[in-house]
Design an enzyme around this catalytic site. Structure first.
Site: not given
Ligand code: ATR
Length: 272
Positions: A17, A67, A103, A132, A152-154
């Site tokens: 930035s 943030k 963003d 985020g 998403n994974r979760t």
């Molecule tokens: P940001 O604010 O930069 O978005 P974050 O809140 O930590 O960072 O989010 C990271 C993202 O990457 C989430 O979607 C996370 O999935 P989960 O919600 O399941 O944790 C995903 N992520 C991080 N590590 C991962 C992995 N090894 N495999 C799959 N998804 C992953």
């Protein structure tokens, strides 16, 4: 009097930035400074915001992990920041602190610049991730596309995101298990903090691929997509895109007409 602004977050050493705003400030010939501030702890971030309230700083861009705090400390919060639950910009204006999230505007500007042929009306976008970064992306895409699918994974996190953002979004938001989620998508945005594993064969040949990260600029996801003939959009265009409305809020004037991408690329190469 020199106008003082900057970027707050931790770690902050590699933030681009100051390079972007510095180039615009030089071109505008403004008596202004844009610095990296940190800080590392929350009390120090609050102090920094108090300095802004006292008029020492005109404002700050804000990155992780401050943030959410930035939004909480502002007197006036934009609809977008409230919907996303965080702010990347806080500034002093008319005796009060204002917070916004630019963003999403940066993301849409990046699409306009690097994928000008993509018309979102009536189309489906897919967002990989539910953190985020994903929230800002889903909120922005949801104003232009007909449907935004979140993978998403979760699963619970994606479901929560859909329920939080649906009221702020004209598009239909859905959570999907990967499977058929890519079918018919005009755009796939990677907002994961890791490299995504997707089935490229399931993509429409016209699908545009975008990565929110700019470290590295040419991610595996974009490189593989480009090799398969997809139009790709990088995170640096989004970073510059979010900086534009930030500059206008911080310094109260339009962004000068100079290309800052070359300067940002040079800094990116120097810092890895
Ligand atoms: P940001 O604010 O930069 O978005 P974050 O809140 O930590 O960072 O989010 C990271 C993202 O990457 C989430 O979607 C996370 O999935 P989960 O919600 O399941 O944790 C995903 N992520 C991080 N590590 C991962 C992995 N090894 N495999 C799959 N998804 C992953």
């Amino acid at each position: 009097m020199t106008l003082r602004a900057g970027v707050a977050g931790w770690p902050i050493a590699h933030s681009l930035s100051p390079v972007i705003h510095g180039a615009w400030l030089a071109a505008a010939g403004l008596d202004a400074a844009y610095d990296r501030f940190g800080p590392e702890d929350e009390a120090a971030f609050r102090d920094l915001v108090e300095r802004m309230r006292a008029g020492e700083l005109v404002g700050l861009n804000v990155t992780a992990p401050w943030k959410e705090q930035a939004m909480a400390l502002a007197d006036h919060v934009s609809e977008t920041a409230r919907a996303c639950g965080s702010a990347n910009l806080i500034w002093h204006h008319a005796g009060a602190l204002w917070a916004d999230s630019t963003d999403g505007r940066g993301l849409m500007a990046a699409l306009g610049e690097q994928a000008p042929g993509l018309d979102p009306a009536g189309k489906v976008a897919v967002v990989l991730g539910a953190g985020g970064a994903s929230r800002a992306a889903v909120h922005a895409l949801g104003q232009a596309f007909a449907e935004v699918r979140i993978i998403n994974r979760t699963a619970e996190r994606a479901i929560q995101l859909v329920s939080d953002l649906q009221p702020h979004t004209p598009a239909v938001l859905t959570h999907r298990d990967s499977g058929a989620a890519l079918n018919g998508a005009a755009l796939v945005v990677n907002a994961l903090s890791v490299a995504p594993q997707i089935d490229f064969a399931a993509l429409d040949p016209e699908a545009v691929l975008m990565d929110i990260t700019y470290r590295p600029l040419r991610t595996e996801f974009l490189a593989e997509g480009a090799a398969r003939g997809h139009t790709t959009v990088d995170g640096l265009a989004m970073l510059i895109g979010q900086a534009r409305p930030s500059f206008e809020a911080l310094f109260g004037r339009p962004v000068p007409d100079v290309d800052v991408r070359a300067a940002a690329l040079a800094a990116l190469e120097a810092t890895g």
